[in-house]
Design a protein around this motif. Structure first.
Motif, PDB file in Angstrom:
ATOM      1  N   ARG A  26       9.274  12.587   4.011  1.00 30.48           N
ATOM      2  CA  ARG A  26      10.518  12.469   4.082  1.00 30.48           C
ATOM      3  C   ARG A  26      11.021  12.247   2.918  1.00 30.48           C
ATOM      4  O   ARG A  26      12.408  12.709   2.484  1.00 30.48           O
ATOM      5  CB  ARG A  26      10.778  11.272   5.203  1.00 30.48           C
ATOM      6  N   ASP A  27      10.319  11.413   2.036  1.00 30.05           N
ATOM      7  CA  ASP A  27      11.013  11.126   0.517  1.00 30.05           C
ATOM      8  C   ASP A  27      11.543  12.493  -0.266  1.00 30.05           C
ATOM      9  O   ASP A  27      12.253  12.559  -0.836  1.00 30.05           O
ATOM     10  CB  ASP A  27      10.202  10.327  -0.244  1.00 30.05           C
ATOM     11  N   ILE A  28      10.370  13.528  -0.046  1.00 33.76           N
ATOM     12  CA  ILE A  28      10.425  14.669  -0.871  1.00 33.76           C
ATOM     13  C   ILE A  28      11.545  15.454  -0.166  1.00 33.76           C
ATOM     14  O   ILE A  28      12.355  15.815  -0.888  1.00 33.76           O
ATOM     15  CB  ILE A  28       8.847  15.380  -0.508  1.00 33.76           C
ATOM     16  N   TRP A  29      11.595  15.181   1.019  1.00 32.08           N
ATOM     17  CA  TRP A  29      12.881  16.047   1.650  1.00 32.08           C
ATOM     18  C   TRP A  29      14.285  15.452   1.283  1.00 32.08           C
ATOM     19  O   TRP A  29      15.036  16.246   1.074  1.00 32.08           O
ATOM     20  CB  TRP A  29      12.743  16.012   3.436  1.00 32.08           C
ATOM     21  N   ILE A  30      14.073  14.367   1.487  1.00 32.49           N
ATOM     22  CA  ILE A  30      15.575  13.729   0.887  1.00 32.49           C
ATOM     23  C   ILE A  30      15.909  14.139  -0.788  1.00 32.49           C
ATOM     24  O   ILE A  30      16.890  14.440  -0.989  1.00 32.49           O
ATOM     25  CB  ILE A  30      15.412  12.075   0.574  1.00 32.49           C
ATOM     26  N   ASP A  77       0.843  -1.016   0.094  1.00 35.15           N
ATOM     27  CA  ASP A  77      -0.056   0.115   0.026  1.00 35.15           C
ATOM     28  C   ASP A  77       0.814   1.250  -0.078  1.00 35.15           C
ATOM     29  O   ASP A  77       2.005   1.332   0.400  1.00 35.15           O
ATOM     30  CB  ASP A  77      -0.936   0.145   1.144  1.00 35.15           C
ATOM     31  N   ASP A  78       0.310   2.310  -0.693  1.00 39.35           N
ATOM     32  CA  ASP A  78       1.302   3.579  -0.481  1.00 39.35           C
ATOM     33  C   ASP A  78       1.510   3.919   0.739  1.00 39.35           C
ATOM     34  O   ASP A  78       1.108   3.726   1.886  1.00 39.35           O
ATOM     35  CB  ASP A  78       0.053   4.649  -1.042  1.00 39.35           C
ATOM     36  N   ALA A  79       2.659   4.781   0.898  1.00 42.24           N
ATOM     37  CA  ALA A  79       3.436   5.138   1.922  1.00 42.24           C
ATOM     38  C   ALA A  79       2.456   6.147   2.637  1.00 42.24           C
ATOM     39  O   ALA A  79       1.628   6.844   2.100  1.00 42.24           O
ATOM     40  CB  ALA A  79       4.831   5.617   1.658  1.00 42.24           C
ATOM     41  N   ASP A  80       2.652   6.064   4.148  1.00 45.05           N
ATOM     42  CA  ASP A  80       1.742   7.182   4.919  1.00 45.05           C
ATOM     43  C   ASP A  80       2.448   8.743   4.637  1.00 45.05           C
ATOM     44  O   ASP A  80       3.403   8.839   4.123  1.00 45.05           O
ATOM     45  CB  ASP A  80       1.952   6.840   6.215  1.00 45.05           C
ATOM     46  N   VAL A  81       1.757   9.656   5.132  1.00 50.34           N
ATOM     47  CA  VAL A  81       2.050  10.791   4.847  1.00 50.34           C
ATOM     48  C   VAL A  81       3.561  11.457   5.508  1.00 50.34           C
ATOM     49  O   VAL A  81       4.134  11.750   4.641  1.00 50.34           O
ATOM     50  CB  VAL A  81       1.024  11.901   5.322  1.00 50.34           C
ATOM     51  N   GLY A  82       4.136  10.911   6.380  1.00 51.16           N
ATOM     52  CA  GLY A  82       5.240  11.000   7.083  1.00 51.16           C
ATOM     53  C   GLY A  82       6.354  10.619   5.987  1.00 51.16           C
ATOM     54  O   GLY A  82       7.493  11.242   5.762  1.00 51.16           O
ATOM     55  N   LEU A  88      22.601  11.761   3.911  1.00 47.75           N
ATOM     56  CA  LEU A  88      21.510  12.315   4.162  1.00 47.75           C
ATOM     57  C   LEU A  88      20.602  11.706   5.227  1.00 47.75           C
ATOM     58  O   LEU A  88      20.470  10.375   5.165  1.00 47.75           O
ATOM     59  CB  LEU A  88      20.650  12.633   2.794  1.00 47.75           C
ATOM     60  N   GLU A  89      20.135  12.507   6.110  1.00 54.36           N
ATOM     61  CA  GLU A  89      19.070  11.746   7.171  1.00 54.36           C
ATOM     62  C   GLU A  89      17.744  10.920   6.573  1.00 54.36           C
ATOM     63  O   GLU A  89      17.388  11.436   5.667  1.00 54.36           O
ATOM     64  CB  GLU A  89      18.631  12.997   8.127  1.00 54.36           C
ATOM     65  N   TYR A  90      17.506  10.115   7.181  1.00 56.14           N
ATOM     66  CA  TYR A  90      16.427   9.039   6.823  1.00 56.14           C
ATOM     67  C   TYR A  90      16.686   8.423   5.472  1.00 56.14           C
ATOM     68  O   TYR A  90      15.849   7.470   5.238  1.00 56.14           O
ATOM     69  CB  TYR A  90      15.066  10.047   6.298  1.00 56.14           C
ATOM     70  N   VAL A  98      11.914   6.438  -2.540  1.00 56.25           N
ATOM     71  CA  VAL A  98      10.644   5.588  -2.199  1.00 56.25           C
ATOM     72  C   VAL A  98      10.765   5.104  -0.762  1.00 56.25           C
ATOM     73  O   VAL A  98      11.881   4.110  -0.664  1.00 56.25           O
ATOM     74  CB  VAL A  98      10.368   4.319  -3.206  1.00 56.25           C
ATOM     75  N   SER A  99      10.271   5.378   0.142  1.00 56.49           N
ATOM     76  CA  SER A  99      10.423   4.644   1.523  1.00 56.49           C
ATOM     77  C   SER A  99      11.800   4.824   1.818  1.00 56.49           C
ATOM     78  O   SER A  99      12.115   3.601   2.427  1.00 56.49           O
ATOM     79  CB  SER A  99       9.801   3.426   1.513  1.00 56.49           C
ATOM     80  N   GLY A 100      12.410   5.739   1.832  1.00 60.29           N
ATOM     81  CA  GLY A 100      13.778   5.899   2.123  1.00 60.29           C
ATOM     82  C   GLY A 100      14.818   5.458   1.325  1.00 60.29           C
ATOM     83  O   GLY A 100      16.109   5.605   1.696  1.00 60.29           O
ATOM     84  N   VAL A 101      14.371   4.983   0.446  1.00 63.81           N
ATOM     85  CA  VAL A 101      15.421   4.343  -0.737  1.00 63.81           C
ATOM     86  C   VAL A 101      15.737   5.286  -1.760  1.00 63.81           C
ATOM     87  O   VAL A 101      14.634   5.525  -2.442  1.00 63.81           O
ATOM     88  CB  VAL A 101      14.973   2.860  -1.416  1.00 63.81           C
TER      89      VAL A 101
END
Length: 207
Positions: free
Chosen positions: A129-133, A120-125, A183-185, A157-160
């Motif tokens: 975080r992906d956008i920030w990265i 399922d699609d990632a949660d908002v958090g 980078l963090e996350y 995608v999900s920190g990858v």
């Protein structure tokens, strides 16, 4: 909704404004198109290669949209010299297989790299975080004069972090990879970047 899909919708909306007779919107499109053309010409693949990849992207998105609007919305295609990298979330294995199959049908495709995640699609958090990265990494590459940033495509995608495109040499690619890892996350960095001197580019007639 994926970030790049949202950006595409913004461009379409601007184009519709122009067609409707909004002069300022039309002028903005002209300026934006000129800037985009200059950027495409400066890339390692050249203007012709960038245009071919853009056509391939349009074909893939059209095939996905006809098949399943959710696929079009959730899967991101990154394209470099006919190579296609698929990233994003799909909710079922069958959708993943269909996305790959349809991508192969687009004109100009020489390779399809499947990095889709099935859940399922990632949660908002996670999404934020992906956008920030992505944004942080893009800034780091843009301000480093030892990196030709326009030759890289980045999707998180999900920190990858998925790196794609063409590196001038191993040292440049290592700098880009190090930036991402620091980078963090960030959980992992996956590179599908080819070196400028890669003999596979010569076999494709693009070196």
């Amino acid at each position: 909704m994926r970030v790049r899909k949202f950006s595409s919708l913004v461009v379409v909306a601007a184009a519709l404004a122009c067609l409707a007779g909004t002069l300022s919107g039309c002028a903005g499109i002209v300026v934006g198109t000129t800037a985009t053309t200059a950027t495409m010409a400066a890339q390692e693949r050249g203007l012709g290669g960038a245009i071919d990849d853009a056509k391939t992207r349009i074909d893939i998105n059209f095939l996905w949209f006809k098949h399943d609007e959710e696929m079009y919305r959730d899967v991101t295609p990154s394209i470099s010299e006919g190579r296609v990298l698929l990233t994003g979330y799909v909710k079922a294995e069958q959708m993943m297989h269909d996305a790959v199959r349809l991508a192969w049908q687009a004109k100009g495709v020489t390779e399809v790299i499947n990095e889709l995640q099935v859940h399922d699609d990632a949660d908002v958090g996670t999404f934020l975080r992906d956008i920030w990265i992505n944004s942080r990494l893009e800034v780091k590459l843009a301000i480093d004069d030892k990196v030709t940033a326009i030759n890289y495509s980045i999707d998180t995608v999900s920190g990858v972090v998925y790196l794609f495109g063409i590196a001038q040499d191993r040292e440049e690619l290592q700098r880009v990879t190090n930036y991402a890892n620091d980078l963090e996350y960030v959980r992992r960095v996956v590179s599908h970047v080819w070196l400028k001197s890669d003999p596979r580019r010569m076999r494709l007639g693009v070196s």
